[in-house]
Write a protein that holds these residues in place. Structure first.
Motif, PDB file in Angstrom:
ATOM      1  N   LEU A 104       0.828  -1.203   0.000  1.00  0.00           N
ATOM      2  CA  LEU A 104       0.000   0.000   0.000  1.00  0.00           C
ATOM      3  C   LEU A 104       0.865   1.256   0.000  1.00  0.00           C
ATOM      4  O   LEU A 104       0.536   2.230  -0.689  1.00  0.00           O
ATOM      5  N   LYS A 105       1.950   1.241   0.736  1.00  0.00           N
ATOM      6  CA  LYS A 105       2.860   2.390   0.728  1.00  0.00           C
ATOM      7  C   LYS A 105       3.346   2.673  -0.689  1.00  0.00           C
ATOM      8  O   LYS A 105       3.306   3.827  -1.149  1.00  0.00           O
ATOM      9  N   ARG A 106       3.801   1.628  -1.370  1.00  0.00           N
ATOM     10  CA  ARG A 106       4.300   1.817  -2.738  1.00  0.00           C
ATOM     11  C   ARG A 106       3.181   2.316  -3.652  1.00  0.00           C
ATOM     12  O   ARG A 106       3.413   3.159  -4.529  1.00  0.00           O
ATOM     13  N   ALA A 107       1.976   1.791  -3.459  1.00  0.00           N
ATOM     14  CA  ALA A 107       0.846   2.205  -4.290  1.00  0.00           C
ATOM     15  C   ALA A 107       0.494   3.670  -4.046  1.00  0.00           C
ATOM     16  O   ALA A 107       0.260   4.433  -4.995  1.00  0.00           O
ATOM     17  N   LEU A 108       0.440   4.082  -2.797  1.00  0.00           N
ATOM     18  CA  LEU A 108       0.110   5.472  -2.483  1.00  0.00           C
ATOM     19  C   LEU A 108       1.166   6.424  -3.018  1.00  0.00           C
ATOM     20  O   LEU A 108       0.848   7.502  -3.541  1.00  0.00           O
ATOM     21  N   ASP A 109       2.437   6.037  -2.892  1.00  0.00           N
ATOM     22  CA  ASP A 109       3.501   6.865  -3.455  1.00  0.00           C
ATOM     23  C   ASP A 109       3.314   7.007  -4.964  1.00  0.00           C
ATOM     24  O   ASP A 109       3.482   8.094  -5.528  1.00  0.00           O
ATOM     25  N   ARG A 110       2.966   5.907  -5.620  1.00  0.00           N
ATOM     26  CA  ARG A 110       2.783   5.933  -7.077  1.00  0.00           C
ATOM     27  C   ARG A 110       1.591   6.805  -7.482  1.00  0.00           C
ATOM     28  O   ARG A 110       1.614   7.471  -8.529  1.00  0.00           O
ATOM     29  N   LEU A 111       0.567   6.839  -6.655  1.00  0.00           N
ATOM     30  CA  LEU A 111      -0.655   7.590  -6.978  1.00  0.00           C
ATOM     31  C   LEU A 111      -0.547   9.067  -6.618  1.00  0.00           C
ATOM     32  O   LEU A 111      -1.486   9.830  -6.850  1.00  0.00           O
ATOM     33  N   GLY A 112       0.576   9.474  -6.069  1.00  0.00           N
ATOM     34  CA  GLY A 112       0.763  10.882  -5.745  1.00  0.00           C
ATOM     35  C   GLY A 112       0.409  11.263  -4.326  1.00  0.00           C
ATOM     36  O   GLY A 112       0.300  12.456  -4.016  1.00  0.00           O
ATOM     37  N   PHE A 113       0.238  10.268  -3.450  1.00  0.00           N
ATOM     38  CA  PHE A 113      -0.088  10.550  -2.053  1.00  0.00           C
ATOM     39  C   PHE A 113       1.129  10.373  -1.142  1.00  0.00           C
ATOM     40  O   PHE A 113       0.998  10.231   0.060  1.00  0.00           O
ATOM     41  N   GLY A 114       2.296  10.372  -1.745  1.00  0.00           N
ATOM     42  CA  GLY A 114       3.519  10.230  -0.977  1.00  0.00           C
ATOM     43  C   GLY A 114       4.135  11.586  -0.652  1.00  0.00           C
ATOM     44  O   GLY A 114       3.668  12.619  -1.141  1.00  0.00           O
ATOM     45  N   PRO A 115       5.174  11.584   0.180  1.00  0.00           N
ATOM     46  CA  PRO A 115       5.749  10.385   0.778  1.00  0.00           C
ATOM     47  C   PRO A 115       4.822   9.768   1.815  1.00  0.00           C
ATOM     48  O   PRO A 115       4.053  10.478   2.467  1.00  0.00           O
ATOM     49  N   THR A 116       4.925   8.459   1.932  1.00  0.00           N
ATOM     50  CA  THR A 116       4.065   7.698   2.839  1.00  0.00           C
ATOM     51  C   THR A 116       4.861   7.215   4.036  1.00  0.00           C
ATOM     52  O   THR A 116       5.924   6.614   3.867  1.00  0.00           O
ATOM     53  N   TYR A 117       4.336   7.474   5.222  1.00  0.00           N
ATOM     54  CA  TYR A 117       5.032   7.085   6.455  1.00  0.00           C
ATOM     55  C   TYR A 117       4.740   5.632   6.786  1.00  0.00           C
ATOM     56  O   TYR A 117       3.592   5.209   6.865  1.00  0.00           O
ATOM     57  N   HIS A 118       5.809   4.864   6.988  1.00  0.00           N
ATOM     58  CA  HIS A 118       5.762   3.433   7.278  1.00  0.00           C
ATOM     59  C   HIS A 118       6.798   3.195   8.374  1.00  0.00           C
ATOM     60  O   HIS A 118       7.677   4.033   8.595  1.00  0.00           O
ATOM     61  N   MET A 119       6.748   2.073   9.052  1.00  0.00           N
ATOM     62  CA  MET A 119       7.746   1.778  10.072  1.00  0.00           C
ATOM     63  C   MET A 119       9.161   1.918   9.518  1.00  0.00           C
ATOM     64  O   MET A 119      10.084   2.320  10.235  1.00  0.00           O
ATOM     65  N   GLN A 120       9.348   1.621   8.248  1.00  0.00           N
ATOM     66  CA  GLN A 120      10.670   1.776   7.638  1.00  0.00           C
ATOM     67  C   GLN A 120      11.181   3.212   7.756  1.00  0.00           C
ATOM     68  O   GLN A 120      12.383   3.440   7.911  1.00  0.00           O
TER      69      GLN A 120
END
Length: 241
Positions: A19-35
């Motif tokens: 989902l993080k990768r998908a959101l980044d691709r759709l323009g909703f990034g950067p996406t906060y993840h534990m990483q």
């Protein structure tokens, strides 16, 4: 205050990295993840304080981000949903039994992967361990994650609480296996002309955990060996004078 547009409320191991990768691709990034937290010692310190006091500066931690997924932010979903009333909520789910198996053989192993001496020596490792223990294993699961039935009940209750606690128009219950269509329809954006980013990192995580476990256990032995060789060299040099 940052402009958070999407809040992921699903537990880790429900496709959150996909989902993080998908959101980044759709323009909703950067996406906060534990990483993201793991890369930033200051964030781990902030989460450690949150785990102790319930207080955190969201602007400092999430300021540059437009979306969140995974632990630890999914554990603060109510607070984030209230703070960012315009954000849409994406709740990732998967088969509960498979979720437990995946968690048990990956991130749960992180509880014991680092010895205590290493956590004390390297501050971020200690902070990460404390955050997970306080918020996740002792907090969310009450110290009973190994009880499969209990952990799965917590998992299912979380989904019910999210579903019952939000305006249905604001929420998408999402399985990453369903791909772009439901996610893009919910977010009001066109579907990319490329495959959905299904990231299955469980095998990689298991290999990494094994490597870290053996590596940190071997360090004291290697250090002792180096010390012994050094002392012998010093002794021989001294004896030749």
């Amino acid at each position: 205050m940052g402009d958070l547009q999407v809040i992921g409320t699903g537990f880790g191991r429900t496709g959150t990295l996909s989902l993080k990768r998908a959101l980044d691709r759709l323009g909703f990034g950067p996406t906060y993840h534990m990483q993201e937290a793991l890369r930033r010692p200051s964030h781990l310190r902030a989460w450690r304080e949150y785990s102790r006091t319930g207080v955190i500066d969201w602007d400092e931690v999430l300021g540059p981000y437009r979306s969140t997924v995974d632990y630890p932010t999914c554990l603060a979903w109510r607070e984030l949903a209230d703070r960012y009333p315009g954000a849409k909520i994406v709740h990732t789910v998967r088969d509960a039994e498979r979720w437990w198996e995946s968690t048990a053989t990956t991130i749960y192993q992180g509880r014991t992967v680092l010895p205590h001496w290493f956590r004390g020596l390297y501050g971020p490792a200690g902070d990460y361990g404390e955050v997970n223990e306080r918020l996740l294993w002792q907090g969310l699961f009450g110290g009973r994650f190994e009880d499969r039935d209990h952990a799965i009940a917590v998992y299912r209750r979380h989904t019910a609480e999210v579903a019952n606690g939000l305006d249905p128009e604001r929420l998408l219950i999402f399985e990453v296996a369903d791909g772009w269509a439901p996610l893009c329809r919910f977010l009001g954006v066109p579907e990319p002309d490329e495959p959905f980013p299904h990231v299955n990192d469980a095998a990689w995580m298991r290999r990494r955990i094994t490597a870290v476990r053996y590596g940190t256990r071997a360090l004291p032995v290697a250090a002792a060996g180096v010390g012994l060789v050094g002392s012998r060299l010093v002794s021989r040099r001294g004896g030749g004078r």
